[in-house]
Design a protein around this motif. Structure first.
Motif, PDB file in Angstrom:
ATOM      1  N   ARG A  40       0.790  -0.884  -0.294  1.00  0.00           N
ATOM      2  CA  ARG A  40      -0.068  -0.026   0.138  1.00  0.00           C
ATOM      3  C   ARG A  40       0.569   1.673   0.171  1.00  0.00           C
ATOM      4  NH1 ARG A  40      -4.132  -2.684   3.916  1.00  0.00           N
ATOM      5  NH2 ARG A  40      -6.077  -3.082   2.750  1.00  0.00           N
ATOM      6  N   GLU A 147     -11.702   1.947   6.352  1.00  0.00           N
ATOM      7  CA  GLU A 147     -12.704   2.787   5.967  1.00  0.00           C
ATOM      8  C   GLU A 147     -11.825   4.179   6.147  1.00  0.00           C
ATOM      9  OE1 GLU A 147     -14.890   2.562   3.846  1.00  0.00           O
ATOM     10  OE2 GLU A 147     -15.508   0.320   3.481  1.00  0.00           O
ATOM     11  N   ARG A 150      -9.248   4.848   4.322  1.00  0.00           N
ATOM     12  CA  ARG A 150      -9.523   5.306   2.397  1.00  0.00           C
ATOM     13  C   ARG A 150      -9.686   6.842   2.781  1.00  0.00           C
ATOM     14  NH1 ARG A 150     -10.870  -0.236   1.673  1.00  0.00           N
ATOM     15  NH2 ARG A 150     -12.177  -0.129   2.961  1.00  0.00           N
ATOM     16  N   LYS A 154      -8.460  10.378   1.206  1.00  0.00           N
ATOM     17  CA  LYS A 154      -9.256  11.058   0.114  1.00  0.00           C
ATOM     18  C   LYS A 154      -9.032  12.934   0.578  1.00  0.00           C
ATOM     19  CE  LYS A 154     -12.516   7.452  -0.919  1.00  0.00           C
ATOM     20  NZ  LYS A 154     -14.154   6.633  -1.498  1.00  0.00           N
TER      21      LYS A 154
END
Length: 271
Positions: A40, A147, A150, A154
């Motif tokens: 990642r 989540e 993420r 963003k």
């Protein structure tokens, strides 16, 4: 008299074999977790190259085109931008499937390990059902934290576009007063900054990330507290009562926290 060592239940026998088996599961899961973490990191670096990096090359090309620079130099700069974008896209595509493969393998290992633990508790008793519920909780906690990561990523990307784009747009706008050819680029970049700022304000990724993280942390506290008999569970002397309270507390906690979120996010959390 000579002593003959034979494998028994303790020390090289059944318990030792079970310990080795348990340690093997943990080792394999830890290795895949580390591999996923590294993959990642590489994926984020590739996205940085594919996005802001190539955008910077294009900006330099536009500025060179507006300046009295030989045409071959400008063409070389744009050729570098095109090749760089293509290579970056190819690497991002390959890394996406690599991350997906490692993540799938890790989830399969965790699921198999969890099923093994649950089989040891599957006696049909309500206490065992509560223990199985607790054994499944780490997967839910990790999903919430994923989540959170993420949404946090963003938000960071959007903020980078807004801040970096604003600086570049201001510079290009100042240059456009003397070089009219870059005015169209300043307008386009300003529009991109405005859209990114609007999306960041509408989606509110920062608050959503904080909500995911808070729920995961609260569930993890309950997960540890019931086993250690601390917090609300210290008053229970019976294991059955403590685990019954644990199941009720976790469900109440999820309902309370999820109810405060927007409906779209709450639906995802409730799944």
């Amino acid at each position: 008299m000579e002593r003959v060592d034979t494998p028994g239940i303790v020390g090289g026998g059944v318990l030792a074999a079970e310990d080795r088996k348990q340690g093997d599961w943990e080792r394999r899961i830890a290795e895949r977790s580390e591999e996923l973490y590294r993959a990642r990191i590489v994926q984020r670096l590739l996205w940085t190259w594919a996005g802001p990096g190539n955008l910077l090359v294009v900006v330099l090309g536009v500025l060179l085109a507006a300046l009295p620079v030989p045409l071959p130099v400008v063409l070389v700069m744009f050729a570098i931008a095109i090749v760089s974008a293509g290579v970056a896209a190819a690497f991002v595509y390959r890394q996406h499937f690599r991350v997906r493969a490692v993540d799938t393998e890790l989830r399969a290992l965790e699921s198999a390990h969890r099923e093994q633990l649950l089989d040891e508790l599957a006696t049909g008793d309500l206490l065992d059902a509560h223990k199985r519920y607790r054994a499944q909780l780490p997967e839910l906690i990790e999903r919430y934290r994923a989540e959170a990561r993420r949404d946090r990523w963003k938000d960071q990307v959007l903020q980078t576009v807004v801040i970096g784009g604003s600086i570049i747009a201001a510079t290009v706008t100042a240059t456009a007063t003397s070089i009219a050819d870059v005015a169209f680029f300043a307008v386009g970049l300003s529009l991109l900054v405005a859209l990114s700022a609007a999306l960041a304000g509408y989606a509110n990724y920062r608050d959503r990330s904080a909500a995911w993280q808070q729920i995961a942390d609260a569930l993890e506290r309950e997960y540890e507290s019931v086993e250690l008999r601390v917090g609300r569970y210290r008053r229970f002397s019976e294991e059955r009562e403590a685990y019954a309270e644990f199941a009720e507390a976790v469900e109440a906690l999820r309902a309370e926290r999820i109810g405060r979120l927007p409906s779209a996010v709450a639906d995802r959390l409730a799944q």
